[in-house]
Design a protein around this motif. Sequence first.
Motif, PDB file in Angstrom:
ATOM      1  N   PHE A 107       0.438  -1.016   0.119  1.00  0.00           N
ATOM      2  CA  PHE A 107       0.111   0.449  -0.019  1.00  0.00           C
ATOM      3  C   PHE A 107       1.045   1.240  -0.041  1.00  0.00           C
ATOM      4  N   ARG A 108       1.809   1.687   0.831  1.00  0.00           N
ATOM      5  CA  ARG A 108       2.456   2.468   0.991  1.00  0.00           C
ATOM      6  C   ARG A 108       3.083   3.136  -0.603  1.00  0.00           C
ATOM      7  N   GLN A 109       3.949   1.755  -0.719  1.00  0.00           N
ATOM      8  CA  GLN A 109       4.699   1.515  -2.517  1.00  0.00           C
ATOM      9  C   GLN A 109       4.362   2.317  -3.123  1.00  0.00           C
ATOM     10  N   ILE A 110       2.973   1.390  -3.263  1.00  0.00           N
ATOM     11  CA  ILE A 110       1.852   2.457  -4.424  1.00  0.00           C
ATOM     12  C   ILE A 110       1.420   3.819  -4.094  1.00  0.00           C
ATOM     13  N   SER A 111       1.034   4.268  -2.847  1.00  0.00           N
ATOM     14  CA  SER A 111       0.750   5.800  -2.796  1.00  0.00           C
ATOM     15  C   SER A 111       2.222   6.248  -2.974  1.00  0.00           C
ATOM     16  N   GLN A 112       3.322   6.173  -2.802  1.00  0.00           N
ATOM     17  CA  GLN A 112       4.648   6.765  -2.744  1.00  0.00           C
ATOM     18  C   GLN A 112       4.714   6.602  -4.696  1.00  0.00           C
ATOM     19  N   THR A 113       4.544   5.279  -4.784  1.00  0.00           N
ATOM     20  CA  THR A 113       4.429   5.962  -6.246  1.00  0.00           C
ATOM     21  C   THR A 113       4.113   6.703  -6.939  1.00  0.00           C
ATOM     22  N   ILE A 114       2.109   6.333  -6.714  1.00  0.00           N
ATOM     23  CA  ILE A 114       1.972   7.931  -7.635  1.00  0.00           C
ATOM     24  C   ILE A 114       2.540   9.565  -7.167  1.00  0.00           C
ATOM     25  N   GLU A 115       3.173   9.654  -5.877  1.00  0.00           N
ATOM     26  CA  GLU A 115       3.443  10.529  -5.539  1.00  0.00           C
ATOM     27  C   GLU A 115       4.731  11.223  -6.640  1.00  0.00           C
ATOM     28  N   ARG A 116       5.783  10.409  -6.511  1.00  0.00           N
ATOM     29  CA  ARG A 116       6.911  10.228  -7.610  1.00  0.00           C
ATOM     30  C   ARG A 116       6.266  11.178  -8.701  1.00  0.00           C
ATOM     31  N   LEU A 117       5.535   9.829  -9.365  1.00  0.00           N
ATOM     32  CA  LEU A 117       4.820  10.232 -10.861  1.00  0.00           C
ATOM     33  C   LEU A 117       4.017  11.234 -10.570  1.00  0.00           C
ATOM     34  N   ARG A 118       3.510  12.228  -9.836  1.00  0.00           N
ATOM     35  CA  ARG A 118       2.597  13.412 -10.321  1.00  0.00           C
ATOM     36  C   ARG A 118       3.898  14.497  -9.808  1.00  0.00           C
ATOM     37  N   ALA A 119       4.930  14.457  -9.617  1.00  0.00           N
ATOM     38  CA  ALA A 119       5.486  15.217  -9.733  1.00  0.00           C
ATOM     39  C   ALA A 119       6.689  15.170 -11.075  1.00  0.00           C
ATOM     40  N   MET A 120       6.181  14.075 -11.974  1.00  0.00           N
ATOM     41  CA  MET A 120       7.125  14.140 -13.213  1.00  0.00           C
ATOM     42  C   MET A 120       6.597  14.971 -14.107  1.00  0.00           C
ATOM     43  N   ASP A 121       7.417  16.663 -14.647  1.00  0.00           N
ATOM     44  CA  ASP A 121       6.215  17.126 -15.163  1.00  0.00           C
ATOM     45  C   ASP A 121       6.461  16.396 -17.055  1.00  0.00           C
ATOM     46  N   SER A 122       6.733  15.725 -17.215  1.00  0.00           N
ATOM     47  CA  SER A 122       7.577  14.962 -18.401  1.00  0.00           C
ATOM     48  C   SER A 122       6.872  14.333 -19.046  1.00  0.00           C
ATOM     49  N   LEU A 123       5.658  13.412 -17.788  1.00  0.00           N
ATOM     50  CA  LEU A 123       5.138  12.109 -17.961  1.00  0.00           C
ATOM     51  C   LEU A 123       4.560  12.807 -18.632  1.00  0.00           C
ATOM     52  N   ARG A 124       4.043  11.474 -20.160  1.00  0.00           N
ATOM     53  CA  ARG A 124       2.386  11.987 -20.957  1.00  0.00           C
ATOM     54  C   ARG A 124       1.235  11.216 -20.480  1.00  0.00           C
ATOM     55  N   CYS A 125       2.304   9.662 -20.178  1.00  0.00           N
ATOM     56  CA  CYS A 125       0.519   8.541 -19.635  1.00  0.00           C
ATOM     57  C   CYS A 125       1.332   7.253 -19.181  1.00  0.00           C
ATOM     58  N   VAL A 126       0.512   6.800 -18.238  1.00  0.00           N
ATOM     59  CA  VAL A 126       0.882   5.176 -17.455  1.00  0.00           C
ATOM     60  C   VAL A 126       0.631   4.441 -18.099  1.00  0.00           C
ATOM     61  N   VAL A 127       1.045   3.071 -17.279  1.00  0.00           N
ATOM     62  CA  VAL A 127       0.653   2.038 -17.751  1.00  0.00           C
ATOM     63  C   VAL A 127       0.206   1.072 -16.466  1.00  0.00           C
ATOM     64  N   LEU A 128      -0.418   0.367 -16.044  1.00  0.00           N
ATOM     65  CA  LEU A 128      -0.513  -0.078 -14.360  1.00  0.00           C
ATOM     66  C   LEU A 128      -0.763  -1.579 -15.030  1.00  0.00           C
ATOM     67  N   SER A 129      -0.028  -2.742 -14.573  1.00  0.00           N
ATOM     68  CA  SER A 129      -0.105  -4.287 -15.081  1.00  0.00           C
ATOM     69  C   SER A 129       0.143  -4.882 -13.502  1.00  0.00           C
ATOM     70  N   GLY A 130       0.044  -5.980 -13.426  1.00  0.00           N
ATOM     71  CA  GLY A 130       0.398  -6.430 -12.352  1.00  0.00           C
ATOM     72  C   GLY A 130       1.750  -7.644 -13.148  1.00  0.00           C
ATOM     73  N   GLU A 131       2.194  -7.913 -12.455  1.00  0.00           N
ATOM     74  CA  GLU A 131       3.424  -9.245 -12.602  1.00  0.00           C
ATOM     75  C   GLU A 131       3.356 -10.890 -12.459  1.00  0.00           C
ATOM     76  N   GLY A 132       3.034 -12.239 -12.567  1.00  0.00           N
ATOM     77  CA  GLY A 132       2.965 -12.671 -12.713  1.00  0.00           C
ATOM     78  C   GLY A 132       1.548 -13.146 -13.287  1.00  0.00           C
ATOM     79  N   PRO A 133       0.410 -14.189 -12.294  1.00  0.00           N
ATOM     80  CA  PRO A 133      -0.884 -14.834 -12.995  1.00  0.00           C
ATOM     81  C   PRO A 133      -1.760 -14.113 -13.116  1.00  0.00           C
ATOM     82  N   ALA A 134      -1.751 -12.974 -12.360  1.00  0.00           N
ATOM     83  CA  ALA A 134      -3.029 -12.174 -12.025  1.00  0.00           C
ATOM     84  C   ALA A 134      -2.638 -10.419 -12.395  1.00  0.00           C
TER      85      ALA A 134
END
Length: 255
Positions: free
Chosen positions: A33-60
């Motif tokens: 939970f904490r790492q996902i939230s921290q990831t979102i905050e890091r991405l929010r601060a990236m002015d050059s970011l255009r898009c995000v692709v979110l997926s899961g590793e492994g079978p699910a």
Amino acid sequence: MAEQRVHVDVDDAIAYVRLNRPDKLNALDMPMFRQISQTIERLRAMDSLRCVVLSGEGPAFCAGIDLALLKGKDDVKTVLRERNADQANLFQAVAWGWRMLPVPVIAAVHGAAIGAGCQIMLGADVRIATPDAKISLRETYWGLVPDMAAFPLLKGLVREDVVRELVYTARVVPGSEAGTLGLVTHIADSPLEQAKELAQTIAAQSGEAVRAAKRLLNAMAQANSADLLHAESEEQAALLDSVGHVQAVAGKAIR
């Protein structure tokens, strides 16, 4: 030190985010939970970011909450009451945060997207799933309610009577049916590949215009018509002087 529960790679202004606890079907514990939230905050601060692709590793994609987390009920209740700047608690932030990110988010869903996993998926702007994905708002099966921003995310997305049935019954819906119901946007045998192609198409547009469009689309759920009319005008006035608009017009005029 907790293992890395989230992997992020950025390429050509697109962030590829992978939930990374495959041995547990990406079930969410507190470090995740904490790492996902921290990831979102890091991405929010990236002015050059255009898009995000979110997926899961492994079978699910994500099989929901790690049930061991619920054994610490007092700790869970404390987290439920704490709020961030978006008025979400930590549990809600890992789903609602994707919706509040200033750039589009595309979820590529395979295997299970159950309970918390379903709500994380719903936070994305666009959701692409395999026909045999297993999707469910599963909380009533465990004597709980969906509480990770499911209700604001579902508002206007799925018909209310359908939402009621899915929540009341905790029914597991195959990806093929989820597309018909509106829970997912597209059905694909290779959702990650389709998500990457869509992300590249979005990234090729004016970043300023896409960010402005997302602000307006997010406002649609809450603002009245008069406020939206004013918001459209303000966003457009700003974009008329933007580099992206000037370059787009110049490039198309040459053709």
